[in-house]
Motif scaffolding. Sequence first.
Motif, PDB file in Angstrom:
ATOM      1  N   ARG A  56       0.868  -1.043  -0.175  1.00 19.01           N
ATOM      2  CA  ARG A  56      -0.069  -0.115  -0.076  1.00 19.01           C
ATOM      3  C   ARG A  56       0.869   1.352  -0.189  1.00 19.01           C
ATOM      4  O   ARG A  56       0.746   2.111  -0.585  1.00 19.01           O
ATOM      5  CB  ARG A  56      -0.929  -0.201   1.199  1.00 19.01           C
ATOM      6  CG  ARG A  56      -1.904   1.172   1.237  1.00 19.01           C
ATOM      7  CD  ARG A  56      -2.753   1.128   2.330  1.00 19.01           C
ATOM      8  NE  ARG A  56      -3.821   0.156   2.057  1.00 19.01           N
ATOM      9  CZ  ARG A  56      -4.905   0.359   1.264  1.00 19.01           C
ATOM     10  NH1 ARG A  56      -4.829   1.367   0.623  1.00 19.01           N
ATOM     11  NH2 ARG A  56      -5.452  -0.702   1.041  1.00 19.01           N
ATOM     12  N   SER A  73      -8.606  -5.601  -4.616  1.00 16.33           N
ATOM     13  CA  SER A  73      -9.043  -4.775  -3.544  1.00 16.33           C
ATOM     14  C   SER A  73      -7.955  -3.626  -3.276  1.00 16.33           C
ATOM     15  O   SER A  73      -8.385  -2.206  -3.277  1.00 16.33           O
ATOM     16  CB  SER A  73      -9.411  -5.400  -2.305  1.00 16.33           C
ATOM     17  OG  SER A  73     -10.386  -6.228  -2.380  1.00 16.33           O
ATOM     18  N   GLU A 133      -8.315  -1.391  -6.064  1.00 17.61           N
ATOM     19  CA  GLU A 133      -9.328  -0.418  -6.455  1.00 17.61           C
ATOM     20  C   GLU A 133      -9.383   0.806  -5.268  1.00 17.61           C
ATOM     21  O   GLU A 133     -10.014   1.898  -5.591  1.00 17.61           O
ATOM     22  CB  GLU A 133     -10.590  -1.315  -6.131  1.00 17.61           C
ATOM     23  CG  GLU A 133     -10.887  -2.257  -7.296  1.00 17.61           C
ATOM     24  CD  GLU A 133     -11.946  -3.029  -7.394  1.00 17.61           C
ATOM     25  OE1 GLU A 133     -12.660  -3.719  -8.178  1.00 17.61           O
ATOM     26  OE2 GLU A 133     -12.386  -3.588  -5.901  1.00 17.61           O
ATOM     27  N   SER A 134      -8.732   0.329  -4.346  1.00 16.45           N
ATOM     28  CA  SER A 134      -8.669   1.593  -3.145  1.00 16.45           C
ATOM     29  C   SER A 134      -7.756   2.496  -3.489  1.00 16.45           C
ATOM     30  O   SER A 134      -7.966   3.578  -3.101  1.00 16.45           O
ATOM     31  CB  SER A 134      -8.195   0.845  -1.719  1.00 16.45           C
ATOM     32  OG  SER A 134      -6.844   0.763  -1.809  1.00 16.45           O
TER      33      SER A 134
END
Length: 159
Positions: free
Chosen positions: A85, A116, A119-120
């Motif tokens: 991230r 996911s 997409e975030s």
Amino acid sequence: MTVFSYLRAMHEGDLNWVLDVEQQAYDFPWSKKGFENSLDQGLNYVFCDAEGTALGYVCVLTVLDEAHILNLCVAPKYQKQGVARMALHSLQSKLKESGFTLLLLEVRVSNQPAISLYESFGFNRDGVRVNYYRCQEWDEVSGELVEAKEDAVLMSCTL
């Protein structure tokens, strides 16, 4: 917990470590030649913590104002700690500052955590590449793992 701190350019001296991580992380890893070609043709970064310890890497192919993530990997011992991230955020910022306007990638349909994550970060699902990735699946008849194919989700985001 390991904390990502910065991206640094990948160089030839990183290849043994990168290959080792690649083999730990994937059933069908890239070859050394694949990474050598990437070093010659794209932008490649190593994810580092504040002490300079390598945590993972990313290989990006660029064409005009588009950047395509070819391989993003966090070393298994640093996974599930937010490294991907933080590194992806840093990569998007670096690419945007460099004038790129679109970021593309493919991801295995089975890799829901990665989907996911992307997409975030504003990635959209653009389509599917059928039978794109090599994989293994259990063959009921032979009772063995056999090579198979898995679809890829095509994703993109505007920088």
